[in-house]
Motif scaffolding. Structure first.
Motif, PDB file in Angstrom:
ATOM      1  N   CYS A 100       0.823  -1.215   0.000  1.00 56.60           N
ATOM      2  CA  CYS A 100       0.000   0.000   0.000  1.00 56.60           C
ATOM      3  C   CYS A 100       0.856   1.264   0.000  1.00 56.60           C
ATOM      4  O   CYS A 100       0.545   2.227  -0.697  1.00 56.60           O
ATOM      5  CB  CYS A 100      -0.927  -0.012   1.203  1.00 56.60           C
ATOM      6  SG  CYS A 100      -2.122  -1.377   1.163  1.00 56.60           S
ATOM      7  N   CYS A 101       1.924   1.255   0.752  1.00 51.93           N
ATOM      8  CA  CYS A 101       2.818   2.422   0.816  1.00 51.93           C
ATOM      9  C   CYS A 101       3.446   2.696  -0.548  1.00 51.93           C
ATOM     10  O   CYS A 101       3.482   3.834  -1.002  1.00 51.93           O
ATOM     11  CB  CYS A 101       3.896   2.184   1.863  1.00 51.93           C
ATOM     12  SG  CYS A 101       5.044   3.562   2.080  1.00 51.93           S
ATOM     13  N   ASN A 107      -6.835   6.803  11.332  1.00 51.60           N
ATOM     14  CA  ASN A 107      -6.255   7.952  10.630  1.00 51.60           C
ATOM     15  C   ASN A 107      -6.199   7.778   9.120  1.00 51.60           C
ATOM     16  O   ASN A 107      -5.398   8.426   8.441  1.00 51.60           O
ATOM     17  CB  ASN A 107      -4.852   8.280  11.169  1.00 51.60           C
ATOM     18  CG  ASN A 107      -4.851   8.519  12.653  1.00 51.60           C
ATOM     19  OD1 ASN A 107      -5.725   9.183  13.188  1.00 51.60           O
ATOM     20  ND2 ASN A 107      -3.880   7.955  13.342  1.00 51.60           N
ATOM     21  N   THR A 108      -7.028   6.896   8.555  1.00 45.96           N
ATOM     22  CA  THR A 108      -6.943   6.609   7.126  1.00 45.96           C
ATOM     23  C   THR A 108      -7.390   7.778   6.249  1.00 45.96           C
ATOM     24  O   THR A 108      -7.091   7.778   5.063  1.00 45.96           O
ATOM     25  CB  THR A 108      -7.745   5.348   6.767  1.00 45.96           C
ATOM     26  OG1 THR A 108      -9.093   5.497   7.233  1.00 45.96           O
ATOM     27  CG2 THR A 108      -7.122   4.104   7.394  1.00 45.96           C
ATOM     28  N   ASP A 109      -8.062   8.767   6.827  1.00 46.07           N
ATOM     29  CA  ASP A 109      -8.428   9.947   6.035  1.00 46.07           C
ATOM     30  C   ASP A 109      -7.194  10.718   5.581  1.00 46.07           C
ATOM     31  O   ASP A 109      -7.257  11.491   4.639  1.00 46.07           O
ATOM     32  CB  ASP A 109      -9.363  10.864   6.825  1.00 46.07           C
ATOM     33  CG  ASP A 109     -10.758  10.276   6.952  1.00 46.07           C
ATOM     34  OD1 ASP A 109     -11.093   9.357   6.175  1.00 46.07           O
ATOM     35  OD2 ASP A 109     -11.520  10.741   7.824  1.00 46.07           O
ATOM     36  N   GLU A 110      -6.053  10.490   6.226  1.00 46.44           N
ATOM     37  CA  GLU A 110      -4.798  11.135   5.836  1.00 46.44           C
ATOM     38  C   GLU A 110      -4.308  10.628   4.485  1.00 46.44           C
ATOM     39  O   GLU A 110      -3.498  11.281   3.836  1.00 46.44           O
ATOM     40  CB  GLU A 110      -3.711  10.866   6.882  1.00 46.44           C
ATOM     41  CG  GLU A 110      -4.003  11.460   8.241  1.00 46.44           C
ATOM     42  CD  GLU A 110      -2.969  11.048   9.280  1.00 46.44           C
ATOM     43  OE1 GLU A 110      -1.975  10.369   8.939  1.00 46.44           O
ATOM     44  OE2 GLU A 110      -3.167  11.415  10.450  1.00 46.44           O
ATOM     45  N   CYS A 111      -4.759   9.463   4.079  1.00 46.64           N
ATOM     46  CA  CYS A 111      -4.284   8.837   2.850  1.00 46.64           C
ATOM     47  C   CYS A 111      -5.441   8.080   2.185  1.00 46.64           C
ATOM     48  O   CYS A 111      -5.581   6.868   2.375  1.00 46.64           O
ATOM     49  CB  CYS A 111      -3.131   7.896   3.176  1.00 46.64           C
ATOM     50  SG  CYS A 111      -2.349   7.187   1.723  1.00 46.64           S
ATOM     51  N   PRO A 112      -6.278   8.769   1.402  1.00 50.34           N
ATOM     52  CA  PRO A 112      -7.441   8.119   0.783  1.00 50.34           C
ATOM     53  C   PRO A 112      -7.092   6.903  -0.078  1.00 50.34           C
ATOM     54  O   PRO A 112      -7.830   5.918  -0.084  1.00 50.34           O
ATOM     55  CB  PRO A 112      -8.078   9.226  -0.053  1.00 50.34           C
ATOM     56  CG  PRO A 112      -7.640  10.490   0.608  1.00 50.34           C
ATOM     57  CD  PRO A 112      -6.258  10.198   1.139  1.00 50.34           C
ATOM     58  N   CYS A 113      -5.979   6.947  -0.794  1.00 48.44           N
ATOM     59  CA  CYS A 113      -5.570   5.804  -1.615  1.00 48.44           C
ATOM     60  C   CYS A 113      -5.367   4.582  -0.723  1.00 48.44           C
ATOM     61  O   CYS A 113      -5.849   3.497  -1.019  1.00 48.44           O
ATOM     62  CB  CYS A 113      -4.288   6.145  -2.366  1.00 48.44           C
ATOM     63  SG  CYS A 113      -3.524   4.745  -3.227  1.00 48.44           S
ATOM     64  N   TYR A 114      -4.666   4.760   0.365  1.00 45.08           N
ATOM     65  CA  TYR A 114      -4.389   3.694   1.326  1.00 45.08           C
ATOM     66  C   TYR A 114      -5.697   3.155   1.889  1.00 45.08           C
ATOM     67  O   TYR A 114      -5.913   1.967   1.984  1.00 45.08           O
ATOM     68  CB  TYR A 114      -3.522   4.273   2.449  1.00 45.08           C
ATOM     69  CG  TYR A 114      -2.922   3.290   3.417  1.00 45.08           C
ATOM     70  CD1 TYR A 114      -1.617   2.835   3.243  1.00 45.08           C
ATOM     71  CD2 TYR A 114      -3.614   2.865   4.541  1.00 45.08           C
ATOM     72  CE1 TYR A 114      -1.027   1.971   4.151  1.00 45.08           C
ATOM     73  CE2 TYR A 114      -3.040   1.996   5.454  1.00 45.08           C
ATOM     74  CZ  TYR A 114      -1.749   1.555   5.259  1.00 45.08           C
ATOM     75  OH  TYR A 114      -1.178   0.701   6.160  1.00 45.08           O
ATOM     76  N   ARG A 115      -6.609   4.047   2.238  1.00 36.94           N
ATOM     77  CA  ARG A 115      -7.911   3.688   2.800  1.00 36.94           C
ATOM     78  C   ARG A 115      -8.757   2.895   1.813  1.00 36.94           C
ATOM     79  O   ARG A 115      -9.452   1.957   2.173  1.00 36.94           O
ATOM     80  CB  ARG A 115      -8.653   4.960   3.209  1.00 36.94           C
ATOM     81  CG  ARG A 115     -10.057   4.706   3.736  1.00 36.94           C
ATOM     82  CD  ARG A 115     -10.833   5.992   3.906  1.00 36.94           C
ATOM     83  NE  ARG A 115     -11.027   6.625   2.612  1.00 36.94           N
ATOM     84  CZ  ARG A 115     -11.027   7.937   2.408  1.00 36.94           C
ATOM     85  NH1 ARG A 115     -10.833   8.773   3.396  1.00 36.94           N
ATOM     86  NH2 ARG A 115     -11.208   8.418   1.205  1.00 36.94           N
ATOM     87  N   ASN A 116      -8.701   3.244   0.541  1.00 43.52           N
ATOM     88  CA  ASN A 116      -9.581   2.658  -0.464  1.00 43.52           C
ATOM     89  C   ASN A 116      -9.045   1.404  -1.136  1.00 43.52           C
ATOM     90  O   ASN A 116      -9.766   0.751  -1.893  1.00 43.52           O
ATOM     91  CB  ASN A 116      -9.922   3.701  -1.527  1.00 43.52           C
ATOM     92  CG  ASN A 116     -10.685   4.867  -0.935  1.00 43.52           C
ATOM     93  OD1 ASN A 116     -11.387   4.736   0.063  1.00 43.52           O
ATOM     94  ND2 ASN A 116     -10.532   6.037  -1.536  1.00 43.52           N
ATOM     95  N   GLU A 117      -7.814   1.025  -0.881  1.00 44.34           N
ATOM     96  CA  GLU A 117      -7.208  -0.168  -1.488  1.00 44.34           C
ATOM     97  C   GLU A 117      -7.908  -1.419  -0.947  1.00 44.34           C
ATOM     98  O   GLU A 117      -8.055  -1.594   0.258  1.00 44.34           O
ATOM     99  CB  GLU A 117      -5.716  -0.199  -1.168  1.00 44.34           C
ATOM    100  CG  GLU A 117      -4.940  -1.239  -1.895  1.00 44.34           C
ATOM    101  CD  GLU A 117      -4.787  -0.991  -3.379  1.00 44.34           C
ATOM    102  OE1 GLU A 117      -4.421  -1.948  -4.069  1.00 44.34           O
ATOM    103  OE2 GLU A 117      -5.030   0.122  -3.866  1.00 44.34           O
ATOM    104  N   LYS A 118      -8.361  -2.304  -1.836  1.00 41.00           N
ATOM    105  CA  LYS A 118      -9.102  -3.509  -1.441  1.00 41.00           C
ATOM    106  C   LYS A 118      -8.362  -4.775  -1.867  1.00 41.00           C
ATOM    107  O   LYS A 118      -7.625  -4.776  -2.847  1.00 41.00           O
ATOM    108  CB  LYS A 118     -10.494  -3.526  -2.092  1.00 41.00           C
ATOM    109  CG  LYS A 118     -11.330  -2.304  -1.832  1.00 41.00           C
ATOM    110  CD  LYS A 118     -11.796  -2.224  -0.412  1.00 41.00           C
ATOM    111  CE  LYS A 118     -12.725  -1.019  -0.258  1.00 41.00           C
ATOM    112  NZ  LYS A 118     -12.839  -0.572   1.097  1.00 41.00           N
TER     113      LYS A 118
END
Length: 61
Positions: free
Chosen positions: A27-28, A41-52
């Motif tokens: 993810c990083c 704190n996933t709002d800091e990184c939407p891409c990280y949050r949305n990865e499935k």
């Protein structure tokens, strides 16, 4: 900003998920960020949050 290794080590330091470091590194590298702290704190990184994953579940710890 720090490396993926350093950020993921902190992020996964209390994780119970067996593949936390592997998933965090994926993810990083893809998202170029890791949320602060050990969870949340996933709002800091939407891409990280949305990865499935393949099952449609959140991939990133």
């Amino acid at each position: 900003m720090g490396s993926c290794k350093h950020k993921c080590k902190l992020r996964c330091s209390e994780a119970k998920k067996p593949h936390c470091m592997k998933d965090c590194h994926h993810c990083c590298k893809k998202c170029h960020c890791v949320p602060s702290g050990k969870s949340g704190n996933t709002d800091e990184c939407p891409c990280y949050r949305n990865e499935k994953n393949k099952r449609g579940e959140p991939r990133c710890p």
